[in-house]
Design a protein around this motif. Sequence first.
Motif, PDB file in Angstrom:
ATOM      1  N   ASN A 283       4.290 -17.665  -2.204  1.00  0.00           N
ATOM      2  CA  ASN A 283       4.738 -17.917  -3.592  1.00  0.00           C
ATOM      3  C   ASN A 283       6.276 -18.343  -3.431  1.00  0.00           C
ATOM      4  OD1 ASN A 283       2.413 -17.706  -5.505  1.00  0.00           O
ATOM      5  ND2 ASN A 283       2.744 -15.448  -4.939  1.00  0.00           N
TER       6      ASN A 283
ATOM      7  N   VAL B 213       8.643 -19.562  -6.567  1.00  0.00           N
ATOM      8  CA  VAL B 213       8.842 -18.480  -7.446  1.00  0.00           C
ATOM      9  C   VAL B 213      10.121 -17.242  -6.871  1.00  0.00           C
ATOM     10  CG1 VAL B 213       7.902 -16.443  -8.852  1.00  0.00           C
ATOM     11  CG2 VAL B 213       6.878 -18.768  -8.848  1.00  0.00           C
TER      12      VAL B 213
ATOM     13  N   LEU C 253       7.595 -14.763 -12.282  1.00  0.00           N
ATOM     14  CA  LEU C 253       6.943 -16.036 -12.687  1.00  0.00           C
ATOM     15  C   LEU C 253       7.421 -16.584 -14.168  1.00  0.00           C
ATOM     16  CD1 LEU C 253       5.098 -18.573 -12.415  1.00  0.00           C
ATOM     17  CD2 LEU C 253       3.235 -17.215 -13.546  1.00  0.00           C
TER      18      LEU C 253
ATOM     19  N   LYS D 170       9.962 -19.857 -14.603  1.00  0.00           N
ATOM     20  CA  LYS D 170       9.475 -20.837 -15.593  1.00  0.00           C
ATOM     21  C   LYS D 170      10.764 -21.420 -16.603  1.00  0.00           C
ATOM     22  CE  LYS D 170       4.642 -20.327 -16.347  1.00  0.00           C
ATOM     23  NZ  LYS D 170       3.620 -19.796 -17.355  1.00  0.00           N
TER      24      LYS D 170
ATOM     25  N   TYR E 183       1.157 -17.650  -8.030  1.00  0.00           N
ATOM     26  CA  TYR E 183       2.279 -18.032  -8.891  1.00  0.00           C
ATOM     27  C   TYR E 183       3.044 -19.318  -8.947  1.00  0.00           C
ATOM     28  CZ  TYR E 183       2.313 -12.861 -10.267  1.00  0.00           C
ATOM     29  OH  TYR E 183       1.771 -11.515 -10.429  1.00  0.00           O
ATOM     30  N   ASP E 184       3.002 -19.827  -7.617  1.00  0.00           N
ATOM     31  CA  ASP E 184       3.618 -21.155  -7.533  1.00  0.00           C
ATOM     32  C   ASP E 184       2.663 -21.993  -8.096  1.00  0.00           C
ATOM     33  OD1 ASP E 184       5.677 -20.267  -5.922  1.00  0.00           O
ATOM     34  OD2 ASP E 184       5.187 -21.347  -4.154  1.00  0.00           O
TER      35      ASP E 184
ATOM     36  N   LYS F 155       0.780 -21.627 -10.843  1.00  0.00           N
ATOM     37  CA  LYS F 155       1.069 -21.587 -12.187  1.00  0.00           C
ATOM     38  C   LYS F 155       2.438 -22.300 -12.540  1.00  0.00           C
ATOM     39  CE  LYS F 155      -1.723 -17.796 -13.580  1.00  0.00           C
ATOM     40  NZ  LYS F 155      -2.148 -17.204 -12.498  1.00  0.00           N
ATOM     41  N   LEU F 156       3.446 -22.131 -11.715  1.00  0.00           N
ATOM     42  CA  LEU F 156       4.633 -22.751 -12.006  1.00  0.00           C
ATOM     43  C   LEU F 156       4.720 -24.306 -11.696  1.00  0.00           C
ATOM     44  CD1 LEU F 156       7.833 -22.440 -12.451  1.00  0.00           C
ATOM     45  CD2 LEU F 156       8.065 -22.574 -10.046  1.00  0.00           C
TER      46      LEU F 156
END
Length: 321
Positions: free
Chosen positions: A177, A180, A196, A200, A279-280, A282-283
């Motif tokens: 990730n 993040v 995260l 964001k 997480y990356d 989702k970002l």
Amino acid sequence: TKSDEKGSKREIELNPSVADHFVSSEERPKEDHIPFFFHVPRSAGQTILSITGKCLKLVLASDMGVREGHAQDQTLQQVEIEGIKYVNVDTTSLPGIERSKTLGLAGSKMVDVVTSSYFLPTAEELFSSDSQGRAFMIMRPPIERAVSMYYFKKSSGDIDETVTLEDYGQGNGIENNWMVRFLTGTLEGELKLSHLDQAKEVVKQKFLVGFIDDFEESIIRMMKYNGWEYDDDEEEQREQQECIQDLLKESLNPNPFGEYEIPKKGTQAHALIAWQTQYDMKLYEYAKLLFEKQTKQYGSKLRKKELKKKLKEGKDSTAQA
């Protein structure tokens, strides 16, 4: 009540240096803002630096200006390397950021674009309330980026020839990730959902976002966001535009290490890399929504037109419903 509304909406506080030393992405560009390119590795960073330095003839602060012994210079100066102007600092390493601060880079009025992958250290050390950064970044789909990094590390000998993509995905050389971690300064240890959320919020408040898979539009936005314009001279302007177009064409080949395929969904390699970049990812999806929102302020004429049409159709369909 207002207090109920506040209670239901959990506010995420930014790191004080990020909050004070970077301008809001919605603020109009001003003379004293310093464009800051947050360089995500294997995400067309070199193309952005070529566009800014070579085509737009802006003065850069990267790792180039310390070549030819300039790391020993006692004062700031501009140096020209291969036709591009740089300030004699290295903003891509922690000691280099420290030296840039000591030499007073941010307040020097000598630099047009600062680039680094170290977001928090530049916020804390380099920029200040008097010399604020104006952040922008280019993103690439995280799984694709991780696979590109695997082949890059293999070609440079950073990971052994025998390491398979599956080994890499299990933690042998992969970056967990990256976006993040570097946006929140959590380079080691376990990442949580709160990291995260923090990333964001940083991207939402402080960044213009762009994407490799929408590169031409991203360049238009980058120029508008930073207040960069083509030369007044028509001939010069044509050359600058051609220079950018050539670089955009070159960037369409994102795999300089020969042909390779991104592992397909359902394969072990895909599952392992997806886990390492969850997480990356989702970002990245969140940034896509932001990109759409930023159309109104920074989008090209065509995109603004498309957005208006889309919003109008949306209203019409709601009215009919």
